[in-house]
Design a protein around this motif. Structure first.
Motif, short mmCIF file in Angstrom:
data_model
loop_
_atom_site.label_atom_id
_atom_site.label_comp_id
_atom_site.label_asym_id
_atom_site.label_seq_id
_atom_site.Cartn_x
_atom_site.Cartn_y
_atom_site.Cartn_z
N SER A 116 0.73 -1.29 0.07
CA SER A 116 -0.03 0.00 0.06
C SER A 116 0.71 1.33 -0.11
O SER A 116 0.60 2.04 -0.86
CB SER A 116 -0.95 -0.01 1.32
OG SER A 116 -1.62 1.14 1.37
N VAL A 117 1.99 1.29 0.79
CA VAL A 117 2.75 2.59 1.04
C VAL A 117 3.52 2.70 -0.38
O VAL A 117 3.72 3.98 -0.97
CB VAL A 117 3.51 2.63 2.09
CG1 VAL A 117 2.84 2.59 3.39
CG2 VAL A 117 4.57 1.23 2.43
N ARG A 118 3.81 1.76 -0.99
CA ARG A 118 4.61 1.79 -2.15
C ARG A 118 3.82 2.19 -3.30
O ARG A 118 4.13 3.02 -4.25
CB ARG A 118 5.35 0.53 -2.55
CG ARG A 118 6.58 0.12 -1.60
CD ARG A 118 7.15 -1.24 -2.01
NE ARG A 118 7.96 -0.76 -3.12
CZ ARG A 118 8.83 -1.90 -3.54
NH1 ARG A 118 9.05 -2.98 -3.04
NH2 ARG A 118 9.67 -1.55 -4.54
N MET A 119 2.66 1.91 -3.12
CA MET A 119 1.49 2.57 -4.46
C MET A 119 1.27 4.02 -4.12
O MET A 119 1.32 4.79 -5.01
CB MET A 119 0.42 1.57 -4.32
CG MET A 119 0.47 0.23 -4.93
SD MET A 119 0.89 0.13 -6.48
CE MET A 119 2.58 -0.39 -6.24
N ILE A 120 1.26 4.44 -2.80
CA ILE A 120 1.07 5.58 -2.56
C ILE A 120 2.29 6.53 -2.88
O ILE A 120 2.10 7.77 -3.48
CB ILE A 120 0.80 5.85 -0.92
CG1 ILE A 120 -0.64 5.14 -0.69
CG2 ILE A 120 0.59 7.37 -0.42
CD1 ILE A 120 -0.76 5.21 0.90
N ARG A 121 3.60 5.96 -2.70
CA ARG A 121 4.84 6.65 -2.91
C ARG A 121 4.87 6.87 -4.45
O ARG A 121 5.48 7.80 -4.96
CB ARG A 121 5.92 5.88 -2.43
CG ARG A 121 7.19 6.48 -2.53
CD ARG A 121 8.43 5.89 -2.28
NE ARG A 121 9.50 6.48 -2.13
CZ ARG A 121 10.70 5.69 -2.02
NH1 ARG A 121 10.92 4.41 -1.80
NH2 ARG A 121 11.97 6.70 -1.82
N ALA A 122 4.40 5.86 -5.33
CA ALA A 122 4.41 5.77 -6.70
C ALA A 122 3.31 6.82 -7.36
O ALA A 122 3.38 6.97 -8.40
CB ALA A 122 4.26 4.51 -7.20
N LYS A 123 2.36 7.41 -6.38
CA LYS A 123 1.38 8.08 -6.60
C LYS A 123 0.53 7.45 -7.85
O LYS A 123 -0.03 8.17 -8.75
CB LYS A 123 1.75 9.33 -7.29
CG LYS A 123 2.42 10.10 -6.05
CD LYS A 123 2.92 11.44 -6.77
CE LYS A 123 3.73 12.32 -5.53
NZ LYS A 123 4.20 13.85 -6.20
N VAL A 124 0.01 6.30 -7.63
CA VAL A 124 -0.80 5.43 -8.51
C VAL A 124 -2.33 6.02 -8.35
O VAL A 124 -2.76 6.16 -7.26
CB VAL A 124 -0.78 3.95 -8.23
CG1 VAL A 124 -1.76 3.18 -9.02
CG2 VAL A 124 0.79 3.62 -8.37
N ARG A 125 -2.87 6.47 -9.49
CA ARG A 125 -4.09 7.02 -9.23
C ARG A 125 -5.42 5.93 -8.96
O ARG A 125 -6.13 6.23 -8.23
CB ARG A 125 -4.61 7.41 -10.86
CG ARG A 125 -3.54 8.48 -11.37
CD ARG A 125 -4.07 9.15 -12.80
NE ARG A 125 -3.45 10.02 -13.27
CZ ARG A 125 -3.63 10.73 -14.50
NH1 ARG A 125 -4.49 10.34 -15.01
NH2 ARG A 125 -2.96 11.78 -14.76
#
Length: 364
Positions: free
Chosen positions: A38-47
């Motif tokens: 989850s935090v890696r998706m947030i860091r990558a700014k996935v829409r």
């Protein structure tokens, strides 16, 4: 194959009353993997990913939810007196809370948001250590090498067990003092592993090296050579593995403390002030040089032969107004020369007089 796995699960987990511990380990690993994803998706700014939970602009860390799961599991086991099947569900809840809380162990330790910095790697260390200890407990090991249902792992009776526990604990402490964290901690669970760390050379930055190698330069040099040869490679492999598991840290921490933010603002203001001061100084020098050139005899003869130029006079007038409004000292140019004069002598500067302040009186 599925039937074989189920039979092995019933024989080794359910029949030995280890299902709550197994569910705790499963919840531990699952929650850590899910929250890291989850935090890696947030860091990558996935829409398509929901993102952080920020009600009213307040960012709620997942550690808060982990504390809730820990309280639910601990209080639930005590309230139900460890009765089945509640202990299984509370064990799963406790494992989920462990994964969420230990994933932000570095934040708790530093009391700062260092999640994506180099200090945040302590969270990964804590999670891996917790998973290894739980897995060792699940496979039959308990702290300090004792096995339930046996009086001694070597058959020597009570005093033999006390001796094994004492020696293993002492070797684990020595390994930890020598800077071998993993060997010392895992040696608590696996007797003999801590002896390897206690016998080998200490790391140069460890407390043992500071205490014991201060007067032994040869041993200190050996420890430094081993650090360069072995531990650097191990640290490089460990960094690569942690980057794969938890993501690479930021080169510059995204979060700064209030002191850092104030220092950055002051540095930006000082830089802007210096830039403006340099620009004003350059404009003054340019205007002063233009005035000197226009007042030179050659320029005056050229102007007398060609006649007055309205555009040039207008530009010189504007430059003089700019210089007069912005410079700190006033100069008078002697006609026919390009050197400033003052009341004290030829070529000397006149003292600066502020237009709104009275002239300073001489001291008596």
């Amino acid at each position: 194959m599925i039937g074989t796995l189920l039979d092995g699960y019933r024989e080794h987990i359910v029949a030995t009353h280890k299902q709550p511990l197994f569910l705790l380990l499963a919840g531990f690993i699952t929650s850590f993997v899910c929250i890291r994803f989850s935090v890696r998706m947030i860091r990558a700014k996935v829409r398509w990913w929901p993102g952080n939970i920020t009600p009213g602009g307040l960012h709620i860390h997942h550690m808060v939810f982990g504390l809730g799961f820990l309280l639910l599991g601990g209080i639930g086991v005590i309230a139900t007196n460890g009765a089945h099947p509640w202990i299984n569900w509370f064990g799963l809840s406790f494992g989920i809370g462990c994964g969420l809380v230990l994933d932000e162990f570095a934040l708790i330790l530093h009391l700062d948001d260092v999640y994506w910095s180099a200090q945040g790697r302590k969270s990964v260390d804590a999670v891996i250590l917790g998973i290894l200890v739980t897995a060792l407990l699940l496979t039959g090991y308990v702290p300090l090498g004792a096995v339930p249902g046996q009086s001694s792992p070597t058959g020597w009776g009570r005093w033999g067990l006390v001796a094994v526990i004492s020696v293993n604990a002492l070797l684990s402490v020595v390994a930890l003092l020598k800077g071998k964290m993993w060997t010392g901690l895992l040696g608590i669970m696996v007797p003999g592993l801590s002896a390897v760390g206690a016998v080998r050379l200490a790391r140069p930055t460890s407390p043992w090296a500071r205490w014991r190698y201060a007067g032994r330069p040869r041993r200190r040099r050996r420890a430094a050579r081993r650090e360069r040869r072995l531990h650097v490679r191990a640290d490089r492999a460990r960094t690569w593995l942690f980057d794969l598991i938890a993501g690479a840290p930021d080169k510059v921490a995204a979060h700064h403390t209030a002191t850092h933010r104030v220092a950055e603002r002051m540095a930006a203001r000082a830089t802007a002030h210096l830039d403006a001061h340099a620009a004003r100084s350059l404009a003054r020098r340019s205007a002063r040089l233009a005035d000197r050139r226009s007042a030179s005899p050659v320029a005056q003869r050229a102007q007398a032969s060609t006649g007055p130029d309205p555009e040039r006079e207008d530009g010189a007038r504007r430059r003089r107004r700019t210089v007069h409004a912005g410079r700190m000292r006033t100069y008078a140019v002697r006609p026919g020369t390009d050197r400033p004069t003052s009341a004290t002598g030829p070529g000397a500067r006149t003292p600066y007089r502020h237009p709104r302040l009275p002239h300073p009186q001489p001291r008596r």
